[in-house]
Design an enzyme around this catalytic site. Structure first.
Site, PDB file in Angstrom:
ATOM      1  N   GLU A 181       6.263  -3.497  -6.715  1.00 47.48           N
ATOM      2  CA  GLU A 181       5.074  -3.637  -7.563  1.00 47.48           C
ATOM      3  C   GLU A 181       5.199  -2.870  -8.873  1.00 47.48           C
ATOM      4  O   GLU A 181       4.500  -3.172  -9.848  1.00 47.48           O
ATOM      5  CB  GLU A 181       3.811  -3.186  -6.816  1.00 47.48           C
ATOM      6  CG  GLU A 181       3.651  -1.691  -6.634  1.00 47.48           C
ATOM      7  CD  GLU A 181       4.353  -1.161  -5.388  1.00 47.48           C
ATOM      8  OE1 GLU A 181       4.100  -0.002  -5.023  1.00 47.48           O
ATOM      9  OE2 GLU A 181       5.143  -1.916  -4.791  1.00 47.48           O
TER      10      GLU A 181
ATOM     11  N   GLU B 288       7.721   7.998  -5.358  1.00 48.96           N
ATOM     12  CA  GLU B 288       7.811   6.770  -6.151  1.00 48.96           C
ATOM     13  C   GLU B 288       8.541   6.981  -7.480  1.00 48.96           C
ATOM     14  O   GLU B 288       8.112   6.509  -8.534  1.00 48.96           O
ATOM     15  CB  GLU B 288       6.414   6.201  -6.371  1.00 48.96           C
ATOM     16  CG  GLU B 288       5.788   5.725  -5.055  1.00 48.96           C
ATOM     17  CD  GLU B 288       4.373   5.212  -5.213  1.00 48.96           C
ATOM     18  OE1 GLU B 288       3.595   5.839  -5.965  1.00 48.96           O
ATOM     19  OE2 GLU B 288       4.050   4.197  -4.589  1.00 48.96           O
TER      20      GLU B 288
ATOM     21  N   HIS C 244      -6.599  -1.271   4.960  1.00 49.17           N
ATOM     22  CA  HIS C 244      -7.418  -0.054   4.918  1.00 49.17           C
ATOM     23  C   HIS C 244      -6.889   0.852   3.819  1.00 49.17           C
ATOM     24  O   HIS C 244      -5.954   1.627   4.033  1.00 49.17           O
ATOM     25  CB  HIS C 244      -7.355   0.691   6.258  1.00 49.17           C
ATOM     26  CG  HIS C 244      -8.046  -0.002   7.382  1.00 49.17           C
ATOM     27  ND1 HIS C 244      -7.842   0.331   8.707  1.00 49.17           N
ATOM     28  CD2 HIS C 244      -8.951  -1.015   7.392  1.00 49.17           C
ATOM     29  CE1 HIS C 244      -8.580  -0.438   9.468  1.00 49.17           C
ATOM     30  NE2 HIS C 244      -9.270  -1.265   8.695  1.00 49.17           N
TER      31      HIS C 244
END
Length: 727
Positions: free
Chosen positions: A520, A184, A426
């Site tokens: 995000e 990331e 999940h």
């Protein structure tokens, strides 16, 4: 000895003698053999050095792509298969087929290559054998190591891999730091000699980081040479091996494979027969040709699922973005000890900001049904969110127990009545052993309530402790989940997993992954600058689709929290374009329903754009600068175009030669407003409609950090009188 053996079995002795003669003849001089691509443009040379080291090099015409580079595997407590080797035999073959993916960027894929198989043995231990298999396509090279079943080697431990990719100059690289646990990062674009992974210290918003070297980088690695070559170094068909990262040697100008180790420092555990993943080098003289390559898919195995009728690409909405912008929370309570509450909810005081409530989920179900979306994702529905982040502990989530304000049975009935499927979430908190223990139970609940898709998450440090996201243990886990999901006719979308390597050809129920810096990050960090989304298609997306979560319309995030400085580094028109430029069969309309209701005319493009395609045309591209893609909808005469730019204003031109000649079409053009700017005026856009045909060239102005999205459909007769022709 041979005379004695011939008395017992003459034919067996003769075969052994012939093999020895072949080995002696082949290795009497330095061995070398070449392989050409089917079109003759690419050439790979394999050789053994004086020390018996296997080597290869790759060239495109007269241009060297990879200089002579070492190959081989080192085995723990055994002689290595990286030097002192002899060639037992070689064989070549050609392969030509066309196969049809279940879903993808086109409906047919050509798989054409020439292959060279080199059988090697260790001179000091003749019973120790290895095969290196090369496949040379018109767009690049794939090779892997194979270990046949052999009496002298059953179980073994891979100590190291000696694969090198030696550069021919100080090329430009698009890279992120080598890290065992996350991808990331934002990309750096530097000369390869300037690679320095201490840059990772800037990314303090990434909670789980494990840099292995100051000169380490991750694959896929994009390289651009000064003489006009583009090439991408990656791997394919990763399923029982650690992720291959790369460590750069500045003195030798070479990248060496670096395998992610386990808790004991070992790289891989194997048993013959065994094959490593393919190492791949995709080569092009134009950036758009890299994007058109299907080499990674072609190096994967065919579909392993017999009945695929239940696997369907999806567009979805969901309770997700409001948590990222701080308008709601994943957790029902602000308590930090859920063990006290699982049998007595009165111990937990609701915080009043929980997002995944029954009422809010009904709102999303109604919105999805009204606008034709397939699914609704709900995050934060199950207990555990109060007590999970950064704890590195077991038994946080159980994947079956909802919060008291989330009526699981009612919501599933309601969704099915509306023709919408809920998407299970999940989050494992990286307690992977806990998830594996409960996987059957979790999938049984999904089947009971009719869920057909799940988003999995692996935020945090892996349990078993000492393992890594990109190690062999976790690679095998992800494939186990994909296979188990297929058994239950469940589609999966993995987040915080290893980056894909084309496994969706084999497991098409594995619709998408995150495995990169997604949208995000714009909500709570320095964000993603506009060039990030022009680089991802050349790097992360080379291995498979990404769940990037586009479609944010409320660009300025102080709308949710006054004074909030973070913002999405984009225009609205660019967010629409991402549905075309960032390929995925699983696309989220990631903003809140309230945002889309404020901009219904722009939202129409998200409603219309497909997630499955018959054909893709890459119009123009330069990594880090701009990208324009046109795609034809599956089984329909409709085309969609997406164009994005970096922080610079530019104009792109799109020849419509892909349209059917002699046919008029209606083009709906969603473009940046005249004064749009991703920082100063991001929510300005215009919508125009024109009649177009295959002879037109559409000129598209792109604002700084902006984009453009176009929908082109066959014109009905009444449209010919209503709309103007494009000029």
């Amino acid at each position: 000895m041979c005379t004695f053996m011939m008395n017992l079995n003459p034919s067996a002795c003769m075969k052994r003698l012939v093999n020895v003669i072949i080995i002696l003849i082949i290795n009497s001089t330095l061995f070398a053999q070449s392989l050409e691509s089917p079109d003759g443009r690419l050439r790979m040379n394999f050789s053994l050095s004086e020390e018996g080291k296997p080597q290869y090099d790759l060239s495109l015409g007269t241009k060297a792509v990879i200089a002579k580079s070492s190959l081989g595997i080192r085995i723990k407590n055994r002689p290595g298969l990286d030097r002192n080797l002899l060639v037992r035999s070689t064989a070549t073959l050609s392969h030509d087929e066309t196969w049809k993916p279940l879903w993808g960027e086109e409906s047919e894929i050509k798989n054409l290559y020439n292959e060279l198989e080199v059988q090697l043995q260790q001179a000091s231990e003749p019973g120790l054998r290895m095969v290196i298999r090369f496949r040379l396509f018109n767009d690049g090279l794939g090779f892997r190591y194979e270990f046949p079943a052999q009496p002298r080697m059953g179980h073994f431990i891979v100590e190291d891999e000696q694969t090198e990719f030696c550069m021919t100059g100080n090329h430009t690289a698009f890279w992120i730091p080598g890290d065992y646990d996350t991808q990331e990062y934002l990309y750096s674009m530097t000369p390869i000699s300037a690679i320095e992974s201490t840059i990772s210290s800037r990314f303090t918003e990434i909670g789980t980081r494990k840099i292995f070297s100051s000169t380490g980088v991750q694959t896929p690695l994009l390289v651009r040479s000064a003489d006009g070559l583009y090439f991408n170094i990656h791997e394919a068909n990763l399923h029982n091996y650690p992720v291959m990262q790369l460590d750069f040697n500045k003195n030798a100008l070479s990248f060496k494979a670096h395998l992610v180790p386990d808790a004991l420092g070992n790289k891989a555990y194997a048993q013959t027969p065994f094959e490593t993943p393919w190492r791949a080098v995709i080569v092009a003289t134009r950036a758009i040709d890299l994007l058109a390559s299907r080499l990674i898919l072609n190096l994967n195995d065919p579909c392993a699922i017999e009945d695929v009728s239940w696997i369907k690409p999806k567009k979805y909405v969901g309770i997700w973005w409001e948590m990222h912008v701080g308008a709601a929370t994943w957790n029902y309570s602000d308590s930090t000890n859920l063990k006290l509450a699982t049998t007595d909810w009165s111990r937990l005081k609701p915080n009043g900001r929980h997002g995944a409530t029954t009422q809010r989920t009904v709102r999303y179900i109604d919105f999805a049904a009204q606008h034709g979306f397939d699914g609704v994702l709900v995050e934060g529905w199950n207990v555990g969110w109060e007590d999970w982040y950064g704890q590195w502990k077991e038994d946080v989530f159980d994947f079956v127990t909802p919060y008291p304000d989330f009526d699981l049975a009612y919501l599933n009935r309601y969704a099915q009545e509306k023709g919408v499927r809920l998407i299970m979430h999940h989050e494992t908190s990286s307690s992977v052993t806990n998830y594996e223990r409960q996987l059957d139970t979790a999938f049984r609940l999904m089947k009971h309530f009719g869920y057909d898709a799940v988003k999995t998450g692996y935020v945090g440090w892996i349990i078993p402790r000492g393992e890594h996201h990109d190690g062999q243990w976790m690679v095998k886990h992800q494939l186990r989940v994909a296979a188990k999901a297929a058994e239950n006719k469940i589609m999966i979308n993995t987040h915080e997993s290893h980056r894909p390597t084309g496994q969706h050809r084999t497991w098409p129920n594995w619709l998408a992954c995150e495995a990169a810096r997604g949208n995000e990050f714009n909500a709570w960090s320095i964000g993603n600058p506009p060039d990030h989304e022009t680089i991802l298609p050349f790097t992360r997306l080379m291995g498979g689709p990404m769940d990037y979560t586009p479609g944010i319309f409320q660009i300025n995030l102080d709308h949710y929290q006054p004074g909030k400085k973070e913002k999405v580094h984009s225009t609205i028109a660019r967010q629409l374009a991402l549905y075309v430029t960032m390929y995925s069969p699983l696309q989220m309309a990631a903003d809140l329903p309230e945002s889309y209701e404020r901009f219904p005319d722009a939202f129409q493009f998200i409603k219309d754009v497909p997630v499955d395609w018959d054909k893709s045309v890459y119009v123009e591209a330069e990594p880090g600068d701009f990208l324009t893609v046109a795609r034809k909808a599956k089984a329909a005469d409709q085309w969609y175009i997406g164009a994005i730019t970096d922080e610079n204003k530019r104009e792109t031109s799109v020849p419509l030669t892909f349209l059917q000649p002699g046919q008029w079409y209606l083009a709906t053009i969603y473009s940046d407003g005249d004064k749009a700017h991703f920082q100063h005026n991001p929510m300005s856009y215009t919508i125009r409609q024109f009649l177009v045909n295959s002879e037109n060239i559409i000129n598209i102005p792109l604002a700084p950090g902006g984009g453009c999205a176009i929908r082109i459909v066959k014109a009905e007769s009444k449209m010919l009188k209503t709309f103007k022709k494009y000029r």
